[in-house]
Scaffold this motif. Structure first.
Motif, PDB file in Angstrom:
ATOM      1  N   THR A  49      54.731  38.582  -0.531  1.00  0.00           N
ATOM      2  CA  THR A  49      54.902  39.535   0.561  1.00  0.00           C
ATOM      3  C   THR A  49      54.845  40.939  -0.011  1.00  0.00           C
ATOM      4  OG1 THR A  49      57.306  39.430   0.333  1.00  0.00           O
ATOM      5  CG2 THR A  49      56.298  38.004   1.998  1.00  0.00           C
ATOM      6  N   VAL A  50      54.276  41.832   0.785  1.00  0.00           N
ATOM      7  CA  VAL A  50      54.228  43.245   0.448  1.00  0.00           C
ATOM      8  C   VAL A  50      54.921  43.965   1.594  1.00  0.00           C
ATOM      9  CG1 VAL A  50      52.730  45.230   0.007  1.00  0.00           C
ATOM     10  CG2 VAL A  50      52.025  42.953  -0.739  1.00  0.00           C
ATOM     11  N   PRO A  51      55.955  44.751   1.280  1.00  0.00           N
ATOM     12  CA  PRO A  51      56.648  45.446   2.371  1.00  0.00           C
ATOM     13  C   PRO A  51      55.684  46.347   3.129  1.00  0.00           C
ATOM     14  CG  PRO A  51      57.833  45.700   0.290  1.00  0.00           C
ATOM     15  CD  PRO A  51      56.499  45.105  -0.029  1.00  0.00           C
ATOM     16  N   ALA A  52      55.739  46.300   4.440  1.00  0.00           N
ATOM     17  CA  ALA A  52      54.975  47.231   5.273  1.00  0.00           C
ATOM     18  C   ALA A  52      55.998  48.046   6.041  1.00  0.00           C
ATOM     19  CB  ALA A  52      54.054  46.464   6.218  1.00  0.00           C
TER      20      ALA A  52
ATOM     21  N   LEU B 213      53.629  42.199   4.939  1.00  0.00           N
ATOM     22  CA  LEU B 213      52.299  41.624   4.796  1.00  0.00           C
ATOM     23  C   LEU B 213      52.420  40.388   3.905  1.00  0.00           C
ATOM     24  CD1 LEU B 213      49.250  42.678   5.456  1.00  0.00           C
ATOM     25  CD2 LEU B 213      49.173  42.744   2.961  1.00  0.00           C
TER      26      LEU B 213
END
Lengths: 330, 330
Positions: free
Chosen positions: A34-37, A43
């Motif tokens: 996961t990539v923080p949005a 994401l």
């Protein structure tokens, strides 16, 4: 395996885990990162490649190869409770590629884009002196705090799987040895079902929203139910007990098992199911089952997470001996 | 090429472009795709693969192979004015892989993670009966509305490149034929520089912020300056005129060109520069140059976008004939 070389899990742990410094990489122990949005979203990103002769047969129809490459990635997106946002595809073509083949490949992607509502975002085409391969990266959107990890389970929670287990594993065996259809006494339609399920996994994106809402831990079953349930339990620092009689199987697998005891172990430890394995709090189970029913995707309670460690699959009250336990493509 | 089969650009246009339905895919005409994020940001995503025997030599040091695979993707992130957010790597290992080789590979990634401030987010390891290959997907964060596309240029704007052009193309030729070092009268350090520049591209991430602030159009130069400038001009619906005398070259390339006229064409059309090509409004040029100077990354005004189409590279007032114009790995 060459002496001194680790298997895939050992290889990842030893060589690649130290590189996964971002929290969202989950130490490479999960199906996706996961990539923080901003705006309360995350994401979800995942990548998987398939190689001719390893993950599919070189003479598989090109549309099926394309769809399999995409779907094994969309399956990871579904397992993390996310909605697909798009994908990138890298295609390595051997010298003898034809435009006919590529048309079929692209038709397969187009059909799945329509079916799952995704767009191609980018990619790369390269030549290779070796076998054809396809690498896909899929992106998905999830709500922050609603991405179930493999590690979120706890003793007492129920274990559910979607769909049916073992079709693809037996389909692969049939593909390699057609005589098994006789041994297993399969009707033509049953044989076709098993072959199709190996050829074309079904990503359970229709369940994403419910996975996000209810699952405390989740993963997709790609390397066999027994081994993957063991991975989820280990990541959650507990054990798992599964009742073999409750594991949902197709009529085709049931018939194979009637005629061939080895088919049961193959169904429970073989790969390529691409069903979801979910841990659900017992108090949430009725609501989860009710909401899942509306999606048309079957969910079945097959057991529970328990104190301790390891994975036990019981049949008629006795633990099954499944040998190696997990299939690996590596 | 087999009769009737398109080249890579034609292949993408004919087969893959129809699949790129998301606006952020930019019809696959750009270095990277964008995915809208909340909070005024865009996610930039790109993928590129390298295959042994095609994009690198099988006996290249494993750390250099890893770094090249990562850097060609980070170069695209820089070209879109983004800050890198992480990457995924898929590694396909042939049967004879060794733990020593893999340690070198991982050391290369670790060194670049440190240098460029990125984390591994995920990936896949697969076996292959063919040559080793590496596929990387890189993610970056950009400000909404500040991702320069190839298509944003206009007649009258200046064209800049970073660093020096042609080192890698001559490095590749040297790698294939060591006798060229004699013909080009290269000092040992010059020869090493060319070989190193082929082995290890330098993604210009230090310029990302300035690219985002000033570039109207941008791309990385991976397939040769002449061809890539032509692509940027075509995407911007104009032409480009470049003054060969202004194209920045290393002392090594200058010496090679003195002794071998063919080296000039190789430098201008060869691939693997991984420098940035930027269109800058003339009114912004002084501020752009001033801010770029502070990064330590050289930027050089090499020409301009013009009305019309095509790419012209002038030398002593006459257009150069560069033959095929663009290098392609495909």
């Amino acid at each position: 395996m060459t002496v001194g070389r680790p298997d895939e899990a050992g290889l990842i742990a030893r060589f690649f885990r130290p590189l996964a410094t971002a929290p969202g990489a989950a130490l490479l122990l999960d199906d996706a990162a996961t990539v923080p949005a901003d705006g309360g979203r995350e994401l979800v990103v995942t990548t998987d490649a398939i190689v001719a002769g390893i993950h599919f047969f070189p003479d598989d129809p090109p549309d099926a190869i394309a769809r399999k490459a995409l779907r094994v990635n969309l399956s990871d997106i579904a397992a993390k409770g996310a909605a697909p946002a798009g994908y990138l595809v890298t295609l390595a073509l051997p010298q003898d590629w034809t435009t006919d083949w590529l048309e079929g490949f692209v038709d397969g992607l187009a059909a799945d884009q329509e079916e799952f509502g995704v767009s191609l975002l980018g990619g790369d085409t390269v030549r290779t002196p070796g076998p054809l391969w396809v690498s896909v990266t899929a992106l998905g959107h999830a709500q922050e705090g609603h991405v179930p990890r493999r590690s979120g389970g706890a003793p007492g929670q129920r274990l559910y799987v979607t769909g049916t287990i073992g079709d693809a594993a037996l389909g692969l065996r049939l593909r390699r040895d057609e005589r098994l259809a006789l041994r297993w006494d399969l009707r033509r339609a049953e044989k076709e079902l098993l072959l199709d399920r190996y050829l074309l996994p079904e990503p359970r994106l229709g369940l994403s929203r419910i996975v996000a809402a209810y699952a405390t831990a989740a993963m997709d079953v790609s390397d066999g139910l027994a081994g993957d349930a063991g991975k989820l339990a280990a990541a959650s620092r507990c054990g798992a007990v599964i009742d073999a009689a409750r594991v949902p199987v197709s009529r085709a697998v049931a018939r194979a098992v009637e005629h061939d005891e080895a088919a049961l172990a193959a169904a429970l430890t073989g790969g390529d199911d691409y069903e979801l394995l979910l841990a659900i709090d017992p108090g949430d189970a009725p609501a989860f089952e009710f909401e899942a029913a509306a999606t048309g995707i079957a969910v079945t309670d097959i057991g529970a997470l328990v104190e301790g460690g390891g994975i036990e699959i019981d049949r008629q009250g006795r633990p099954l001996d499944l040998g190696r336990g997990s299939f690996t493509h590596f």
